[in-house]
Scaffold this active site. Structure first.
Site, PDB file in Angstrom:
ATOM      1  N   LYS A   6       0.862  -1.175   0.000  1.00 47.62           N
ATOM      2  CA  LYS A   6       0.000   0.000   0.000  1.00 47.62           C
ATOM      3  C   LYS A   6       0.906   1.236   0.000  1.00 47.62           C
ATOM      4  CE  LYS A   6      -3.859   2.052   2.641  1.00 47.62           C
ATOM      5  NZ  LYS A   6      -4.752   1.906   3.819  1.00 47.62           N
TER       6      LYS A   6
ATOM      7  N   SER B 248      -9.860   2.185   2.985  1.00 47.48           N
ATOM      8  CA  SER B 248      -8.935   2.898   2.148  1.00 47.48           C
ATOM      9  C   SER B 248      -7.959   2.009   1.369  1.00 47.48           C
ATOM     10  CB  SER B 248      -8.121   3.868   3.009  1.00 47.48           C
ATOM     11  OG  SER B 248      -7.255   3.173   3.877  1.00 47.48           O
TER      12      SER B 248
ATOM     13  N   SER C 192     -10.172  -0.169   7.188  1.00 46.81           N
ATOM     14  CA  SER C 192      -9.549   0.006   5.866  1.00 46.81           C
ATOM     15  C   SER C 192      -8.861  -1.213   5.278  1.00 46.81           C
ATOM     16  CB  SER C 192      -8.543   1.159   5.912  1.00 46.81           C
ATOM     17  OG  SER C 192      -9.192   2.397   5.844  1.00 46.81           O
TER      18      SER C 192
END
Lengths: 95, 486
Positions: B78, B153, B177
Site C-alpha cells: 500500500k 482505504s 480500511s
C-alpha cells in the site's frame, strides 16, 4: 446549521488551510452535519468513566536517552522544496 | 502456467522445487499488471526494474542455499508504507513528489525475508475514505464490477489481490480500511492487535488506531506474512514487546469447542438482509466444524462511529500538521508571508475529505469544545472497549458482518460524508479497543462478494486465522475469481 461561516473560517485559520469560496460554503454544510452526528455522544452516560489513553491500557515505554541515529541531513533535504547550505528556506519572518 | 492464479504458499512450493524462477514469476505478474491495470487503477507506482533485480537476487540466494522464508515471493505495498528510493504518495497531491529516504519496518522485514515488491497500491488520500474515491490518483475500480468501488482505504491492495496481480498486498486499518475492502473484493484481510506490527515508516493518520496488516486470498498466506511482519520494533514507541506465536503452525489446530459470540446489535436494521443471510450461513458452517455460537450484547457498540469521528479526526489534525510546505511535500508557488505559505501549501496539497477531517479534528480539540467532544469520546471509547472485554470473558471470537452492504457504485456515497462513514459501523469497534480482526470471503449477493467479520481478544490473531483456515478448507468462496481476471 450548527456551524456558521465565521466559525468555519476560524477553524480553517487554526488548521492553516486556505479555502476557496466554494470549499468554504460546502464545509459549512458538511462540517455542521458531521458535528451534529458526533453530538450523539452527548447522550452517553460517562459519569466516572476514565478517558482511554491507550487501546491496551498500557503505559508508554521509555528508552535510554542515547544517540542511535546518524546525521543524514543532506539525504533528507533532497525532498525539501527549498534549501541552502543545509538550511530550510521560508519567506522572511523577521523584518 | 497460470502463475498469477496461485497462492503465496503454492508459489513458495513451486520456487522451492525449481518449477520456475522468481524472475519468471515476477515478469509474469508485471505483464499482467501492465495488461489489466488500465481497467482497475489499482496501482500508483509499478516498480518493474527494482522488482526484477530483487527477483534475480532471490533466485541467486536460493541457488546458494540462502533462501529466506519469503524468498522470491511477490507482493504489493500500500502506498502508505515508506519505500526507500521509491515515491511514497499516500494517495495525496501533498506527497506526489515525495521519494522516501528510508524503508518502513514492515517493508524492511518483508524484503529481508526475500519478498519482491511489484509496486505501490492506490488508496484513499492519507487512508481517509471507505471507497478509494478520495485518492489524488483517481478511484480504484472493483474487479467484480468495474462500476463499483472496491472499498477503502486499502482499495488498491484489495483489488490487486482479487484481480490476481499479486497473491498478497500489505494494507493498513484505522477504522476498517483492511477489512471492508477485503469483504467487497472476496479477499482475506487481517488487522492485527494494536501494537502487534510496527507503525514505523507508515504514514500516520490516527496513531492510537492505525495498524498494519495484509490482504491475501487464503488464511494460510496471511499467517505466513504476518509471522514475518509482527513483533517488537524499537523504532515504534507503541509497538508491544509480546511474543509472536507461530501463526502458520497454529492454523492446523481444530476449532472444536471454540466459542463464537454473535453481536445482537450487528444484525439490526442497516444490514442488507441478503448479506446478513450469508453471514449467518458462515457462522452456521463454523458451528458444523465444532464451534458453538452464542448471542452477545454490546450496549455501547452503536456509539462506535460517532466516537471514531471525534478521535480519528482529532489525531489526524495533529499528525497532518507536519505537512507545512517547508521540509517535504507540496509547496505553493508565489506565496506571501510564512502564514500564507502554510495555508496555501496545505489548501492546495490536501483533498476535500482530508480537509474535512483536519477541520473536524481542529474543532473538537479547540478551546471550549475539548471536554464536550474529545474527552467525551475517549470516555465512550472506554465503554466500547469494555463491552468487548466483557464479551471475551465468555467467548473466543466475535462474529458478524464486515460491511452493511456488498460493493456500492462509484459516486453513490461520495457527496454524503455520514453515509460514507457508516460503511465502517461493524469494523470500527475493533480499532477503538485495539482488538485483532479479520474479514473472510463467505459468499455472494447478486454476484458481489460478502465478508464474514471476526474479532479476537488482544494478541489472539491465531484464533481468527484458525477459524478462517478451517472455513476455507470446507468452502470454496475464496477461490472464485472475478470474470475477466481468471
Amino acid at each position: 446549521m450548527s456551524l456558521d461561516k465565521d466559525q468555519v473560517q476560524q477553524i480553517a485559520t487554526l488548521a492553516r488551510l486556505k479555502l476557496k469560496p466554494e470549499e468554504h460554503a460546502e464545509l459549512v454544510d458538511k462540517l455542521s452535519r458531521i458535528v451534529d452526528f458526533v453530538d450523539h455522544l452527548s447522550a452517553a452516560d460517562t459519569e466516572g468513566v476514565i478517558p482511554m489513553a491507550h487501546p491496551l491500557d498500557v503505559a508508554q515505554r521509555l528508552r535510554q536517552d542515547v544517540v542511535t541515529e546518524p546525521n543524514e541531513r543532506d539525504r533528507y533535504q533532497e525532498n525539501a522544496p527549498s534549501v541552502t547550505e543545509g538550511l530550510y528556506l521560508v519567506p522572511k519572518v523577521i523584518e | 502456467m497460470d502463475l498469477h492464479a496461485k497462492t503465496l504458499t503454492e508459489l513458495a512450493a513451486g520456487l522451492d522445487s525449481g518449477d520456475y524462477l522468481s524472475v519468471e514469476l515476477t515478469q509474469a505478474l508485471l505483464d499482467r499488471i501492465a495488461a489489466h491495470d488500465e481497467k482497475l487503477n489499482a496501482m500508483i507506482t509499478v516498480t518493474g526494474d527494482e522488482a526484477l533485480a530483487a527477483a534475480a537476487k532471490a533466485d541467486a540466494d536460493r541457488a546458494a542455499g540462502n533462501a529466506g522464508t519469503l524468498c522470491g515471493l511477490p507482493l504489493i505495498h500500500k502506498d502508505i508504507f515508506c519505500t526507500r528510493g521509491v515515491r511514497t504518495s499516500c494517495g495525496s497531491k501533498m506527497l506526489d513528489n515525495f521519494v522516501s529516504p528510508y524503508d518502513a519496518t514492515v517493508v524492511e522485514r518483508l524484503a529481508a525475508a526475500g519478498a519482491v515488491m511489484l509496486g505501490k497500491a492506490n488508496m484513499d488520500e492519507f487512508a481517509m475514505g471507505s471507497s478509494n474515491e478520495t485518492s489524488y490518483y483517481g478511484p480504484v475500480r472493483n474487479p467484480w464490477d468495474l462500476d463499483r468501488s472496491p472499498g477503502g482505504s486499502s482499495g488498491g491492495s484489495a483489488a490487486s489481490v482479487a484481480a490476481r496481480f499479486t497473491p498478497a498486498a500489505t494494507a493498513t486499518d484505522t477504522g476498517g480500511s483492511i477489512r471492508q475492502p477485503a469483504a467487497l473484493t472476496n479477499t482475506i484481510g487481517i488487522k492485527p492487535t494494536y501494537g502487534r506490527v510496527s507503525r514505523y515508516g507508515m504514514v500516520a493518520f490516527a496513531s492510537s488506531l492505525d495498524q498494519a496488516g495484509v490482504i491475501t486470498r487464503t488464511a494460510e498466506d496471511a499467517a505466513r506474512l504476518l509471522g514475518v511482519m509482527a513483533g517488537f520494533d524499537e523504532r515504534d514507541s507503541t509497538c508491544l514487546d509480546e511474543p509472536v506465536p507461530d501463526y502458520a503452525a497454529d492454523l492446523g489446530n481444530s476449532i472444536k469447542g471454540l466459542k463464537i459470540g454473535v453481536v445482537r446489535q450487528h444484525f439490526d436494521e442497516g444490514l442488507d438482509a441478503d448479506c446478513g443471510a450469508r453471514v449467518r450461513e458462515a457462522i452456521a458452517a463454523l458451528e458444523s466444524l465444532g464451534a458453538t455460537a452464542v448471542e452477545v450484547d454490546m450496549p455501547n457498540i452503536d456509539l462506535s462511529v460517532p466516537t471514531y469521528y471525534v478521535v480519528a479526526p482529532a489525531e489526524c489534525s495533529s499528525n497532518l500538521s507536519r505537512f507545512d510546505g517547508v521540509r517535504f511535500g507540496h509547496r505553493a508557488k508565489d506565496t506571501g508571508d510564512l502564514f500564507d505559505l502554510y495555508c496555501r501549501s496545505r489548501g492546495e496539497g490536501f483533498g476535500d475529505e482530508v480537509k474535512r477531517r483536519i477541520m473536524t479534528g481542529t474543532y473538537v480539540l479547540s478551546a471550549g469544545y475539548y471536554d464536550a467532544y474529545y474527552l467525551k469520546a475517549q470516555q465512550v471509547r472506554h465503554l466500547i472497549a469494555d463491552d468487548f472485554k466483557r464479551a471475551f470473558e465468555d467467548v473466543d471470537v466475535i462474529a458478524g458482518p464486515t460491511s452493511p452492504t456488498a460493493a456500492f457504485k462509484l459516486g453513490a456515497k461520495v457527496d454524503d460524508p455520514i453515509t460514507m462513514y457508516l460503511n465502517d459501523i461493524y469494523t470500527i469497534g475493533a480499532n477503538l479497543g485495539g482488538f485483532p480482526a479479520m474479514s473472510i470471503p463467505c459468499g455472494f449477493v447478486g454476484g458481489l462478494p460478502v465478508g464474514l467479520h471476526l474479532v479476537g481478544h488482544h494478541f489472539d490473531e491465531s484464533a481468527l486465522l484458525r477459524c478462517a483456515h478451517a472455513y476455507q478448507q470446507e468452502t470454496d468462496w475464496h477461490t472464485r475469481c472475478p470474470e475477466g481476471f481468471a
